[in-house]
Motif scaffolding. Sequence first.
Motif, short mmCIF file in Angstrom:
data_model
loop_
_atom_site.label_atom_id
_atom_site.label_comp_id
_atom_site.label_asym_id
_atom_site.label_seq_id
_atom_site.Cartn_x
_atom_site.Cartn_y
_atom_site.Cartn_z
N VAL A 69 -42.67 32.21 -10.98
CA VAL A 69 -41.78 32.21 -9.82
C VAL A 69 -40.54 31.42 -10.19
O VAL A 69 -40.62 30.25 -10.57
N GLY A 70 -39.37 32.06 -10.12
CA GLY A 70 -38.13 31.39 -10.48
C GLY A 70 -38.05 31.18 -11.98
O GLY A 70 -38.58 31.96 -12.76
N THR A 71 -37.40 30.10 -12.40
CA THR A 71 -37.30 29.81 -13.83
C THR A 71 -38.50 29.00 -14.27
O THR A 71 -38.91 28.06 -13.59
N LYS B 61 -47.98 31.34 -4.03
CA LYS B 61 -46.96 32.37 -3.91
C LYS B 61 -47.57 33.75 -4.16
O LYS B 61 -48.44 33.91 -5.02
N TYR B 62 -47.04 34.74 -3.41
CA TYR B 62 -47.45 36.12 -3.66
C TYR B 62 -46.25 37.03 -3.38
O TYR B 62 -45.33 36.65 -2.65
N TRP C 42 -40.82 37.02 -3.15
CA TRP C 42 -41.90 36.04 -3.15
C TRP C 42 -42.07 35.47 -1.74
O TRP C 42 -41.10 35.16 -1.06
N HIS C 43 -43.33 35.35 -1.34
CA HIS C 43 -43.66 34.72 -0.07
C HIS C 43 -44.63 33.58 -0.34
O HIS C 43 -45.40 33.62 -1.30
N THR C 44 -44.62 32.58 0.52
CA THR C 44 -45.57 31.48 0.43
C THR C 44 -46.69 31.74 1.42
O THR C 44 -46.44 31.97 2.61
N ARG C 45 -47.90 31.69 0.92
CA ARG C 45 -49.06 31.97 1.77
C ARG C 45 -49.28 30.83 2.74
O ARG C 45 -49.22 29.66 2.39
N SER D 37 -51.73 30.08 6.61
CA SER D 37 -53.09 30.34 7.09
C SER D 37 -53.23 31.75 7.67
O SER D 37 -54.35 32.23 7.84
N SER D 38 -52.12 32.44 7.95
CA SER D 38 -52.22 33.79 8.50
C SER D 38 -52.42 34.79 7.36
O SER D 38 -52.15 34.47 6.20
N PRO D 39 -52.90 36.01 7.65
CA PRO D 39 -53.12 37.00 6.58
C PRO D 39 -51.82 37.30 5.85
O PRO D 39 -50.75 37.33 6.44
N PRO D 40 -51.90 37.56 4.52
CA PRO D 40 -50.67 37.81 3.77
C PRO D 40 -50.09 39.19 4.07
O PRO D 40 -50.80 40.09 4.52
N LEU D 41 -48.78 39.34 3.79
CA LEU D 41 -48.13 40.64 3.94
C LEU D 41 -48.54 41.50 2.74
O LEU D 41 -48.32 41.11 1.59
N ARG D 42 -49.15 42.65 3.01
CA ARG D 42 -49.63 43.49 1.90
C ARG D 42 -49.17 44.93 2.10
O ARG D 42 -48.82 45.35 3.20
N ASP D 43 -49.23 45.70 1.01
CA ASP D 43 -48.90 47.12 1.06
C ASP D 43 -49.84 47.82 2.04
O ASP D 43 -51.00 47.43 2.21
#
Lengths: 130, 76
Positions: free
Chosen positions: A54-56, A107-108, A115-118, A120-126
Amino acid sequence: MAIRSSIVAGIVVFGAMSGLVAASAVAQTRDPAYAQARAAGKVGEEMSGYLAVVGTGTPALEKMVEDINIRRKAVYAERAQAQHATVEEYAFTMGCHLIANTAPGEKYQGPDGDWHTRDSSPPLRDSRCP
Amino acid sequence: MNLMHSNRDFPANPLIGKAWFTTCAMASAALLSGCVTVNAPSKPIVIQLDINITQQVVYRLSADAGKTIDTNKDIF
């Protein structure tokens, strides 16, 4: 005499099995550098099923990520063949699961590609993920 | 009568020359101010995503994928 030798044989088998269990247990934990990088958000789970910096990052970090991805790809190729699917299909399915398994703070990659930071809520997925 | 053209592109009169230069400079500034700045995206470097992967396949492989994570926890 026969009973005693069978007891000894049983103890030997039990000891060998314990050794095997211990050996497989060692392979079930993450390398400390990897665990630290995940917790710090320096590496993240991509939708594709692979890890990314993530990033450099530092050369050591990039090397670690590359090593992990090579090992993941080997596992994906073997499992995909057994399941009669392409490596990409299996890797994407793994990505769905791996992103769902991220811990808060890690991160996901979301469906938007960012990039999103996880939390406690469900992650954003396809939308194809189960 | 001098039929040869001068090498100078701008009028000889210095006042008209200055007006022409100012007009050119202002026109250039107007064009330049219309430039769009581009920021580097925050996306990951590589996005490997096959649009041909169907939901049906993902569901079918889902059980095996869960087992694979459990048996290879060091790389996942």
